[in-house]
Write a protein that holds these residues in place. Structure first.
Motif, PDB file in Angstrom:
ATOM      1  N   VAL A  59      -7.686  -1.923   0.759  1.00 45.97           N
ATOM      2  CA  VAL A  59      -6.480  -2.426   1.423  1.00 45.97           C
ATOM      3  C   VAL A  59      -5.925  -1.347   2.351  1.00 45.97           C
ATOM      4  CG1 VAL A  59      -4.104  -3.212   1.049  1.00 45.97           C
ATOM      5  CG2 VAL A  59      -5.941  -3.999  -0.475  1.00 45.97           C
ATOM      6  N   GLY A  60      -5.980  -0.104   1.908  1.00 46.92           N
ATOM      7  CA  GLY A  60      -5.442   0.996   2.710  1.00 46.92           C
ATOM      8  C   GLY A  60      -6.502   2.053   2.985  1.00 46.92           C
ATOM      9  N   LEU A  71      -1.686  -2.107  -6.462  1.00 50.87           N
ATOM     10  CA  LEU A  71      -2.924  -2.707  -5.950  1.00 50.87           C
ATOM     11  C   LEU A  71      -4.169  -1.920  -6.374  1.00 50.87           C
ATOM     12  CD1 LEU A  71      -1.749  -3.480  -2.290  1.00 50.87           C
ATOM     13  CD2 LEU A  71      -1.462  -4.867  -4.341  1.00 50.87           C
ATOM     14  N   PHE A  72      -3.958  -0.696  -6.878  1.00 55.71           N
ATOM     15  CA  PHE A  72      -5.084   0.193  -7.202  1.00 55.71           C
ATOM     16  C   PHE A  72      -6.030  -0.450  -8.223  1.00 55.71           C
ATOM     17  CE2 PHE A  72      -6.995   3.499  -9.911  1.00 55.71           C
ATOM     18  CZ  PHE A  72      -7.679   4.238  -8.958  1.00 55.71           C
ATOM     19  N   CYS A  95      -7.224   7.838  -3.210  1.00 57.79           N
ATOM     20  CA  CYS A  95      -7.412   6.602  -3.988  1.00 57.79           C
ATOM     21  C   CYS A  95      -8.897   6.374  -4.275  1.00 57.79           C
ATOM     22  CB  CYS A  95      -6.836   5.410  -3.233  1.00 57.79           C
ATOM     23  SG  CYS A  95      -5.073   5.569  -2.931  1.00 57.79           S
ATOM     24  N   CYS A 109       0.851  -1.203   0.000  1.00 55.04           N
ATOM     25  CA  CYS A 109       0.000   0.000   0.000  1.00 55.04           C
ATOM     26  C   CYS A 109       0.882   1.247   0.000  1.00 55.04           C
ATOM     27  CB  CYS A 109      -0.915  -0.011   1.223  1.00 55.04           C
ATOM     28  SG  CYS A 109      -1.871   1.511   1.411  1.00 55.04           S
ATOM     29  N   LEU A 110       0.630   2.152  -0.939  1.00 51.86           N
ATOM     30  CA  LEU A 110       1.450   3.361  -1.074  1.00 51.86           C
ATOM     31  C   LEU A 110       0.804   4.591  -0.437  1.00 51.86           C
ATOM     32  CD1 LEU A 110       2.775   3.235  -4.770  1.00 51.86           C
ATOM     33  CD2 LEU A 110       3.823   2.336  -2.701  1.00 51.86           C
ATOM     34  N   CYS A 111      -0.135   4.378   0.465  1.00 48.83           N
ATOM     35  CA  CYS A 111      -0.837   5.520   1.074  1.00 48.83           C
ATOM     36  C   CYS A 111       0.133   6.564   1.626  1.00 48.83           C
ATOM     37  CB  CYS A 111      -1.744   5.065   2.206  1.00 48.83           C
ATOM     38  SG  CYS A 111      -3.441   4.820   1.705  1.00 48.83           S
ATOM     39  N   CYS A 135      -7.182  -3.663  -4.394  1.00 47.01           N
ATOM     40  CA  CYS A 135      -7.724  -2.575  -3.573  1.00 47.01           C
ATOM     41  C   CYS A 135      -8.813  -1.797  -4.324  1.00 47.01           C
ATOM     42  CB  CYS A 135      -6.588  -1.630  -3.174  1.00 47.01           C
ATOM     43  SG  CYS A 135      -7.123  -0.338  -2.047  1.00 47.01           S
ATOM     44  N   VAL A 183       1.285   8.582  -1.193  1.00 45.04           N
ATOM     45  CA  VAL A 183       0.153   9.358  -1.733  1.00 45.04           C
ATOM     46  C   VAL A 183      -0.117  10.552  -0.824  1.00 45.04           C
ATOM     47  CG1 VAL A 183      -2.340   9.289  -2.194  1.00 45.04           C
ATOM     48  CG2 VAL A 183      -0.894   7.386  -2.929  1.00 45.04           C
ATOM     49  N   CYS A 201      -6.653   5.186   2.292  1.00 41.50           N
ATOM     50  CA  CYS A 201      -6.921   6.185   1.242  1.00 41.50           C
ATOM     51  C   CYS A 201      -8.000   5.720   0.268  1.00 41.50           C
ATOM     52  CB  CYS A 201      -5.655   6.498   0.453  1.00 41.50           C
ATOM     53  SG  CYS A 201      -4.281   6.997   1.477  1.00 41.50           S
ATOM     54  N   MET A 202      -8.371   4.440   0.329  1.00 37.84           N
ATOM     55  CA  MET A 202      -9.404   3.915  -0.572  1.00 37.84           C
ATOM     56  C   MET A 202     -10.780   3.906   0.098  1.00 37.84           C
ATOM     57  SD  MET A 202     -10.061   2.874  -3.596  1.00 37.84           S
ATOM     58  CE  MET A 202      -8.805   2.165  -4.658  1.00 37.84           C
ATOM     59  N   CYS A 214       0.194   2.870  -7.573  1.00 39.54           N
ATOM     60  CA  CYS A 214       0.110   1.706  -6.684  1.00 39.54           C
ATOM     61  C   CYS A 214      -0.350   0.484  -7.475  1.00 39.54           C
ATOM     62  CB  CYS A 214      -0.875   1.998  -5.545  1.00 39.54           C
ATOM     63  SG  CYS A 214      -1.143   0.580  -4.481  1.00 39.54           S
TER      64      CYS A 214
HETATM   65 FE1  SF4 Z   1      -2.822   1.380  -3.096  1.00 40.35          FE
HETATM   66 FE2  SF4 Z   1      -5.188   0.953  -1.988  1.00 40.35          FE
HETATM   67 FE3  SF4 Z   1      -3.161   1.891  -0.523  1.00 40.35          FE
HETATM   68 FE4  SF4 Z   1      -4.364   3.416  -2.362  1.00 40.35          FE
HETATM   69  S1  SF4 Z   1      -5.292   2.612  -0.495  1.00 40.35           S
HETATM   70  S2  SF4 Z   1      -2.174   3.249  -2.041  1.00 40.35           S
HETATM   71  S3  SF4 Z   1      -4.805   1.915  -3.981  1.00 40.35           S
HETATM   72  S4  SF4 Z   1      -3.312  -0.118  -1.499  1.00 40.35           S
END
Ligand code: SF4
Length: 370
Positions: A349-350, A338-339, A360, A321-323, A343, A326, A352-353, A336
């Protein structure tokens, strides 16, 4: 070809965009402009502003989502308080906002806890919590209270009413945060941006005055902007003009709502109930003077003063997760892996989604436009 159908005032938007294009050509290098507001990100992404701007003008998103940056330890601590209260024969009614309800942690979300039979309710404002407390005088009603300055002001107003009434069953768990110290931390940590677009709603509380030191001490040009697409475009234009001329100022584009000194009544109320502390931001670490805790004289309103529980240090994010990047403006959700795959808003997953203010989540929602 520009598609300006989403702009209410297309002609004005077109004129501002042409002026932006001229400024961008004269500057002749890449310019990174940061905003720190989920509502601004919604405006930018919903309106396709990134695709309308010249190639060398980049909009990056900073930590603009209070729910996304709420530490996992606080969410888990609130869950442990619910469990401890039950062990001791007391059923707490917990309220929080809809996006906080679903924020994932290594120990599950509030939504998961509700699945275990605990009484957790989604509210639209802290006033709903107050009404619940009045309707349930025999129960402890707790508001898990996140938010930046805009949300802290009504929370302080509610605490004033609760204190005046001597209401004993209303408590809060404050995870309120202050926005300018987060920007200051990003600047100190070396996040690279040429200008800052400040959130209009936060600025109605703290005023132009609350942001000034970011310009005077750190040399960052700033524009306070409203939330219509043309407000944001004007913010971009005013920043580009300053950058081209080598000027370092703060300008207020949102004069219809923001005064120089801000909302003095709200500031007084916040200061009466809360004191500033160093505080952790999820995925960003501890930021000096960025948190608001209840003052000692109001500690009886703090649920942590009634049930004391400890929680271990927990990982902020799932692997991949790159939150964190971000939230620092160093990556976009599309960077990311996973985007949109592992996710999604249905299976975040994180953090920010989850929130409608999370970058996200906003990118996913308006995916076709960015
Ligand atoms: Fe990636 Fe989801 Fe984390 Fe956003 S919230 S950085 S899409 S894993």
């Amino acid at each position: 070809m520009l598609d300006l159908r989403v702009f209410e005032n297309r002609e004005l938007a077109q004129r501002i965009l042409m002026a932006i294009t001229r400024e961008a050509e004269m500057i002749g290098r890449e310019v990174r402009l940061m905003h720190v507001c989920g509502t601004h990100e919604d405006t930018v992404t919903r309106s396709g502003i990134r695709s309308l701007l010249p190639e060398n003008i980049k909009i990056v998103s900073g930590p603009g989502c209070p729910v996304c940056i709420t530490p996992v330890e606080d969410i888990v601590k609130m869950q442990e308080i619910m469990r401890k209260a039950r062990e001791e024969g007391e059923e707490i009614i917990l309220t929080t906002f809809g996006d906080m309800y679903k924020i994932p942690t290594p120990r599950g979300s509030f939504s998961d806890l509700k699945g275990e039979g605990y009484d957790i309710r989604i509210v639209y404002s802290i006033y709903d919590t107050y009404k619940l407390a009045r309707e349930n005088p025999d129960k402890l009603v707790v508001h898990f209270s996140p938010g930046f300055e805009t949300t802290t002001a009504p929370a302080a107003g509610m605490l004033e009413a609760v204190a005046a009434e001597g209401m004993e069953n209303f408590k809060i768990y404050s995870v309120h945060r202050l926005t300018p110290p987060a920007v200051e931390a990003l600047v100190k940590q070396g996040t690279n941006f040429d200008g800052l677009i400040d959130p209009g709603h936060v600025s109605t509380i703290i005023g132009v005055k609350g942001w000034e030191y970011i310009t005077t001490e750190y040399g960052v040009p700033q524009v306070i902007a409203g939330f219509e697409p043309v407000d944001f475009l004007m913010g971009v234009l005013l920043l580009l003009r300053m950058i081209r001329k080598g000027e370092t100022r703060i300008e207020n584009e949102y004069t219809r709502a923001v005064r120089y000194e801000g909302n003095l009544k709200a500031q007084e109320l916040i200061g009466r109930f809360f004191e500033v502390r160093d505080a952790k931001w999820r995925a960003l670490g501890v930021i000096p003077t960025s948190g608001l805790e209840l003052r000692e004289e109001w500690k009886e309103l703090d649920i942590r003063n009634i049930y004391r529980v400890g929680v271990p240090k927990l990982p902020d994010l799932e692997k991949g997760c790159l939150c964190g990047a971000v939230l620092r403006g160093l990556a976009l959700p599309t960077d990311c892996k996973l985007f949109g795959k592992e996710c999604t808003p249905r299976h975040p997953v994180g953090p920010c989604m989850v929130s409608y203010e999370g970058t996200c989540s906003i990118f996913y929602k308006y995916g076709a436009l960015f």
